[in-house]
Design an enzyme around this catalytic site. Structure first.
Site, mmCIF file in Angstrom:
data_model
loop_
_atom_site.group_PDB
_atom_site.id
_atom_site.type_symbol
_atom_site.label_atom_id
_atom_site.label_comp_id
_atom_site.label_asym_id
_atom_site.label_seq_id
_atom_site.Cartn_x
_atom_site.Cartn_y
_atom_site.Cartn_z
ATOM 1 N N ILE A 12 43.584 37.671 49.894
ATOM 2 C CA ILE A 12 42.949 36.821 49.398
ATOM 3 C C ILE A 12 41.243 36.746 49.722
ATOM 4 O O ILE A 12 40.618 36.338 48.916
ATOM 5 C CB ILE A 12 43.496 35.409 49.648
ATOM 6 C CG1 ILE A 12 44.969 35.015 49.338
ATOM 7 C CG2 ILE A 12 42.686 34.258 48.814
ATOM 8 C CD1 ILE A 12 45.574 34.094 49.617
ATOM 9 N N ASP A 31 37.166 39.951 60.622
ATOM 10 C CA ASP A 31 38.464 40.022 60.695
ATOM 11 C C ASP A 31 38.922 40.914 61.726
ATOM 12 O O ASP A 31 38.217 41.747 62.153
ATOM 13 C CB ASP A 31 38.777 40.691 59.424
ATOM 14 C CG ASP A 31 39.878 40.502 58.668
ATOM 15 O OD1 ASP A 31 40.847 41.033 59.417
ATOM 16 O OD2 ASP A 31 40.288 40.304 57.620
ATOM 17 N N TYR A 149 55.540 28.899 61.523
ATOM 18 C CA TYR A 149 54.515 29.035 60.638
ATOM 19 C C TYR A 149 54.128 27.588 60.084
ATOM 20 O O TYR A 149 52.838 27.161 60.095
ATOM 21 C CB TYR A 149 54.709 30.083 59.469
ATOM 22 C CG TYR A 149 53.437 30.394 58.693
ATOM 23 C CD1 TYR A 149 51.954 30.482 59.274
ATOM 24 C CD2 TYR A 149 53.782 30.142 57.367
ATOM 25 C CE1 TYR A 149 51.104 30.708 58.312
ATOM 26 C CE2 TYR A 149 52.573 30.652 56.488
ATOM 27 C CZ TYR A 149 51.414 30.740 57.191
ATOM 28 O OH TYR A 149 50.126 31.122 55.977
#
Ligand code: UDP
Length: 340
Positions: A12, A31, A149
């Site tokens: 994304i 990242d 999560y």
């Protein structure tokens, strides 16, 4: 406008990078390249308004330095994918909680606005007809790694909301429902790239459980512009917004649609959850978003139909040759060799 995207080399994030560059932003991608990859940014790399910081959101100094001077931050970096989370619950907890705290602190320091990307997983086993942002969360035991999560992302949202109310941070939250599209990898278990890849390779399509569980898939190209409009909208701060697809489809029907669209003659095979994930794995039977809040505020509409999404995913797999399992000679191998 200077935008920082944590996780900008992911699926994304790379689409968001392209969108923000097209809007004229200076974009800084932060990242750690764990699940993201420079090849996702191959079309954006030549753009002088893009810079890439190879680092982790767990490294507080790097996060502070990268976000200093930013006008807005899109926080996408996370340990994602049910398979990955079941296998590595610790990394999911650490990255998703401590990493987010670092990002929140850096945004306060920089006086940047923030879009926090959360997930429909937080609703857990609630199978309501339409999940609104105020729907209850029904989660299994925290000792089952599937739920770590959802637990971590729920804490992220609570943190973001508290930073908004106590520190005045301008933060909007989006909950993404099965966002799919080109460049999503099947490596971490996501169903659309998994099944499309299997169909194109002529392998059996692995449908987990009885295949009657349902999802509403949304196209990344519909979701990304809405994320940007939300972070620009002061009425969105302190609130959460569902972004998801309109068509509810069972996974076995998804498999049939993929066979139709790709023209594949692969068989469909049913795989038990314990074989696919781990013994005692609990799936969500149904997950349907009510996205009227995002529609009302920023006009979000999931316009791309499922068959078209499948077609684009298949086309990208064929042209990028990711079907070759990224062996030597692929575009990614060539890029990595350049140290990009
Ligand atoms: N799934 C499947 N085959 C696969 C991968 C996933 O049947 O190869 C199922 C999975 O069990 C779930 C649905 O597809 O019911 C969506 O899975 P995904 O991991 O893409 O997203 P999430 O579980 O987060 O909705």
């Amino acid at each position: 406008m200077r935008s920082v995207i944590t996780g900008g080399a992911g699926f994304i994030g790379s689409h968001l990078t392209e969108h923000l560059l097209a809007l004229g932003d200076e974009v800084v991608v932060l990242d750690d390249m764990s699940t993201g990859a420079p090849r996702n940014l191959i079309d954006s790399l030549p753009n002088p308004r893009l810079s890439i910081v190879h680092g982790s959101i767990l490294d507080r100094d790097t996060v502070m330095a990268t976000i200093a001077g930013a006008d807005r931050v899109f926080h996408l970096a996370a340990a994602v994918g049910v398979k990955l989370i079941v296998e590595q619950p610790l990394s999911s907890l650490r990255t998703n909680i401590h990493g987010t705290e670092n990002v929140l602190d850096a945004c306060v320091e920089a006086r940047a606005t923030l879009l926090l990307v959360s997930t429909s997983e937080i609703y857990g086993k609630n199978t309501a007809d339409r999940l609104t942002e105020d729907s209850d969360r029904i989660l299994g035991s925290p000792l089952k790694s599937r739920w770590t999560y959802a637990a971590a992302k729920g804490i992220d949202e609570a943190f973001a909301h508290a930073y908004w109310s106590e520190y005045g941070l301008d933060v909007a939250i989006v909950r993404l429902f099965n966002t799919v599209g080109p460049r999503q990898t099947g490596r971490y278990g996501m169903v659309v790239p998994n099944l499309v890849g299997q169909a194109l390779r002529g392998e059996p399509l692995t449908v987990y459980g009885d295949g009657n569980q349902t999802r509403c898939f949304s196209y990344v190209g519909d979701v990304v512009p809405a994320m940007v409009r939300l972070v620009e909208e002061p009425a969105a701060y302190g609130e959460a917004f569902n972004l998801g697809g309109a068509e509810e489809v069972s996974i076995v029907n998804l498999a049939h649609r993929i066979l139709d669209v790709t023209g594949s003659r692969s068989p469909i095979t049913f795989v038990s959850y314990s074989e696919a994930y781990a013994a005692g794995f609990e799936d969500m039977r149904r997950r349907v978003p009510d996205f009227s809040r995002a529609y009302a505020l920023v006009g979000f509409v999931p316009a791309t139909p499922l068959d078209e999404i499948i077609r684009r995913v298949a086309e990208e797999m064929l042209t990028s040759r990711s079907l070759d399992h990224e062996g030597p000679g692929t575009r990614s191998a060539a890029l990595d060799a350049r140290g990009a």
